[in-house]
Design an enzyme around this catalytic site. Structure first.
Site, PDB file in Angstrom:
ATOM      1  N   SER A 245      24.619  63.946-108.760  1.00 35.49           N
ATOM      2  CA  SER A 245      25.302  64.955-107.892  1.00 35.49           C
ATOM      3  C   SER A 245      26.487  65.786-108.948  1.00 35.49           C
ATOM      4  O   SER A 245      25.965  66.224-110.038  1.00 35.49           O
ATOM      5  CB  SER A 245      26.036  64.749-106.743  1.00 35.49           C
ATOM      6  OG  SER A 245      26.143  65.596-105.796  1.00 35.49           O
ATOM      7  N   HIS A 387      20.589  62.961 -99.811  1.00 35.42           N
ATOM      8  CA  HIS A 387      21.503  62.917-101.099  1.00 35.42           C
ATOM      9  C   HIS A 387      21.958  61.354-101.334  1.00 35.42           C
ATOM     10  O   HIS A 387      22.825  60.918-100.513  1.00 35.42           O
ATOM     11  CB  HIS A 387      22.537  63.766-100.770  1.00 35.42           C
ATOM     12  CG  HIS A 387      23.528  64.255-101.976  1.00 35.42           C
ATOM     13  ND1 HIS A 387      22.574  65.093-102.919  1.00 35.42           N
ATOM     14  CD2 HIS A 387      24.744  64.026-102.293  1.00 35.42           C
ATOM     15  CE1 HIS A 387      23.797  65.206-103.681  1.00 35.42           C
ATOM     16  NE2 HIS A 387      24.892  64.539-103.576  1.00 35.42           N
TER      17      HIS A 387
HETATM   18  C1  GCU Z   1      29.253  68.718-102.687  1.00 38.68           C
HETATM   19  C2  GCU Z   1      29.107  69.948-103.768  1.00 38.68           C
HETATM   20  C3  GCU Z   1      27.957  69.653-104.518  1.00 38.68           C
HETATM   21  C4  GCU Z   1      27.834  68.329-105.207  1.00 38.68           C
HETATM   22  C5  GCU Z   1      28.137  67.360-104.223  1.00 38.68           C
HETATM   23  C6  GCU Z   1      28.426  65.790-104.808  1.00 38.68           C
HETATM   24  O1  GCU Z   1      28.044  68.629-101.649  1.00 38.68           O
HETATM   25  O2  GCU Z   1      28.976  70.967-102.722  1.00 38.68           O
HETATM   26  O3  GCU Z   1      28.011  70.666-105.509  1.00 38.68           O
HETATM   27  O4  GCU Z   1      26.916  67.956-106.091  1.00 38.68           O
HETATM   28  O5  GCU Z   1      29.252  67.322-103.499  1.00 38.68           O
HETATM   29  O6  GCU Z   1      28.846  65.715-105.896  1.00 38.68           O
HETATM   30  O7  GCU Z   1      28.085  64.847-104.228  1.00 38.68           O
END
Ligand code: GCU
Length: 409
Positions: A245, A387
């Site tokens: 992420s 995620h």
């Molecule tokens: C949020 C953000 C993302 C990122 C994520 C993370 O969802 O909007 O851009 O990748 O956090 O780091 O878990």
């Protein structure tokens, strides 16, 4: 290219199509590999820093202090080291690196192990059930095992599955990791970590091309590479970076700006990483959304693209192109449309012509197939799910890296 020569964002032309990485900023076609290396690569690195990530500091000499060695970690399978990586002026906080190296090298041809290097979200102490691993002292986002924004012993071993260290060791890979907040805690002020020793922010917000958090985290990965290339048990030709992420965004930037990194896995990295700023996916994160929620991640100039990302003089395929001809793998979950899996596939397709300059195959698939690893130099993998990082994804990272990072004989 000096940043003073560059127009302000409002003066850049709108380009709905992704700008061709093989056409220079002044419109000349890149004639071949030599012109790409000599002119266009440095130009793209300057453009990405100026308009999106901010300027990274120059390198700083790293001094490694091995604080602890356990040659019998993971039931004797690995040697664990805790290493403070000190750099910068007096008082500058170090990076606290956890290095776990398999005791048995998996390949008869390689005396040294390949390594996955990456930032972790929750502290080294959460990645193994080991009562001695140092707990980060820097500010941390609230979550289980964190009190008053500081990690506590309650977090020990909580995220063993996220990094699946033992699985990597079993596959012959070393792991090197540190808490991402060691360099700069993930909040919109610029006062903690080593960051203020290298970057001066004038006022409460980042200036036009001040170094944002993503670029700074990438720069701290470079400092860890400075150390890893000196470790005899590590194969300096097989340093892979991984990140999930926001840490995946940093991993991709780190690889794009440092050729010592041999392979990159920006996992579910999304907007500002593997996903296009000019996305067509209505469920994906946009430039405006990311800038509004995380003003400290990108430089001041990037905010000027909120309404019109089509003014950017590049898209994220050019960041992947900067890694050519090195392998890059994008991994995603079908239910994680915020990270834009289909947009990421297009990113790889569009980076492929630059890989062709090196005779490398780029992405060898016309479309993604659920649950099937595309293991070409530009690799892709999409599975069911959300995620997350888990042992199932690690199996894919390790399979891709084993295929793509062969030891030199
Ligand atoms: C949020 C953000 C993302 C990122 C994520 C993370 O969802 O909007 O851009 O990748 O956090 O780091 O878990």
């Amino acid at each position: 290219m000096s940043s003073t020569d560059l127009p302000v964002p409002a003066q850049l032309s709108v380009r709905a199509d992704w700008p061709d990485p093989l056409v220079s900023f002044d419109g000349r076609r890149v004639a071949g590999r030599e012109m790409w290396e000599r002119e266009r690569k440095p130009e793209l690195r300057a453009l990405f820093q100026h308009y999106m990530y901010g300027r990274m500091p120059s390198a700083s000499k790293v001094k490694a202090i091995v604080r602890r060695t356990d040659p019998q970690a993971l039931g004797g399978k690995a040697t664990l080291k805790e290493v403070s990586l000190a750099f910068g002026p007096e008082g500058c906080p170090p990076l606290e690196l956890l290095l776990v190296v398999p005791n048995k090298r998996s390949s008869s041809t390689a005396a040294a192990a390949p390594v996955f290097l990456g930032l972790n979200f929750t502290g080294n102490h959460t990645l193994l059930a080991d009562p001695e691993i140092k707990i980060p002292t820097a500010w941390m986002r609230q979550r289980e095992g964190v009190e008053d924004h500081h990690a506590t012993p309650k977090g020990r071993g909580l995220n063993v599955d996220t990094w699946a260290l033992e699985q990597s060791v079993d596959a012959g890979f070393a792991i090197a990791t540190f808490y991402y907040g060691d360099g700069l805690p993930d909040k919109p002020d610029y006062a903690d970590g080593s960051y203020p020793y290298f970057v001066k922010v004038d006022g409460a917000q980042l200036g036009p091309s001040d170094c944002g958090a993503i670029a700074y985290w990438a720069w701290t990965l470079h400092r860890a590479v400075d150390y890893l290339v000196t470790v005899p048990e590590i194969d300096r030709e097989r340093i892979a970076v991984f990140g999930h992420s926001r840490n995946g965004k940093a991993a991709l930037v780190a690889a794009a700006f440092d050729e010592r990194i041999a392979l990159a896995v920006p996992h579910q990295s999304g907007c500002g990483g593997a996903a296009p700023s000019r996305t067509q996916n209505p469920k994906a994160e946009t430039v405006k959304k990311i800038n509004d929620s995380f003003p400290h991640w990108f430089c001041g100039n990037f905010k000027a693209f909120n309404a019109e990302p089509a003014r950017l003089p590049f898209d994220q395929h050019a960041l992947v192109a900067l890694c050519a001809p090195r392998p890059v793998l994008f991994t995603n979950g079908l239910d994680d449309q915020w990270a834009d899996p289909p947009g990421q596939f297009e990113t790889l397709k569009a980076a492929t012509p630059v890989y062709a300059l090196y005779g490398a195959e780029g992405l060898a698939a016309a479309e993604p197939k659920l649950g099937e690893l595309v293991s070409s130099t530009l690799g892709y993998y999409l599975r069911e799910g959300v995620h997350v990082t888990d042992p199932g994804y690690w199996r894919i990272f390790l399979e891709f890296a084993a295929r793509r990072l062969k030891p030199k004989t």
